[in-house]
Design a protein around this motif. Structure first.
Motif, short mmCIF file in Angstrom:
data_model
loop_
_atom_site.label_atom_id
_atom_site.label_comp_id
_atom_site.label_asym_id
_atom_site.label_seq_id
_atom_site.Cartn_x
_atom_site.Cartn_y
_atom_site.Cartn_z
N PRO A 51 43.57 50.32 36.11
CA PRO A 51 43.51 49.29 35.06
C PRO A 51 44.77 48.45 35.03
N LEU A 52 44.60 47.19 34.73
CA LEU A 52 45.74 46.28 34.61
C LEU A 52 46.29 46.32 33.19
N GLN A 53 47.52 45.89 33.03
CA GLN A 53 48.15 45.86 31.71
C GLN A 53 47.69 44.66 30.88
N SER A 54 47.14 43.66 31.54
CA SER A 54 46.69 42.46 30.83
C SER A 54 45.33 42.05 31.37
N PRO A 55 44.63 41.17 30.66
CA PRO A 55 43.31 40.74 31.13
C PRO A 55 43.38 40.06 32.50
N LEU A 56 42.31 40.21 33.25
CA LEU A 56 42.16 39.59 34.57
C LEU A 56 41.30 38.34 34.37
#
Length: 143
Positions: A51-56
């Motif tokens: 998972p990324l720390q911010s939206p993609l």
């Protein structure tokens, strides 16, 4: 014992006239979805190991659209509540958390598809996102 008085059609009509504005007012205040579509998972063709720390943010598969993928509980993903064009090259999308229900403690992607306003069809496009009123990440998408 007396029989109940018959209801006159005029009385029903007056009642309907009183109730109808209330129904229209409530439905006008109901929030309309900002995104065209929302689904669990990543956009087609996108793979990410963690998972990324911010939206993609990516250009969408539909003409004049983008996708924004958020990470959070799979049972309570955030909802897109507002999309505002600051300039022809900057868009702000606001999300709100789900409140008042139990959510799973997993971390899963949810993708939202947005049709861009006509004035935001330029590349590069900067997309800023906020969650519960707090401005968060910024992403630039290129065609």
């Amino acid at each position: 014992m007396t029989a109940p008085a018959p209801v006159r059609p005029a009385g029903k009509f007056r009642t309907a006239l009183l109730i109808l504005p209330c129904i229209l007012l409530v439905s006008a205040c109901a929030t309309q979805p900002v995104s065209d579509e929302q689904f669990r998972g990543l956009p087609e063709g996108v793979t990410i190991d963690q998972p990324l720390q911010s939206p993609l943010v990516t250009w969408g598969y539909k003409p004049q659209s983008i996708t924004v993928t958020t990470w959070g509980s799979s049972s309570c993903p955030p909802s897109a509540v507002d999309m505002m064009l600051n300039s022809e090259k900057e868009l702000v999308i606001s999300f709100e958390s789900v409140e008042g229900r139990d959510c799973t403690a997993d971390l899963a992607p949810t993708t939202h598809v947005f049709t861009l306003p006509d004035d935001a069809q330029h590349s590069p496009l900067t997309v800023k996102t906020s969650l519960d009123g707090v401005l968060g990440s910024e992403a630039t998408v290129l065609k």
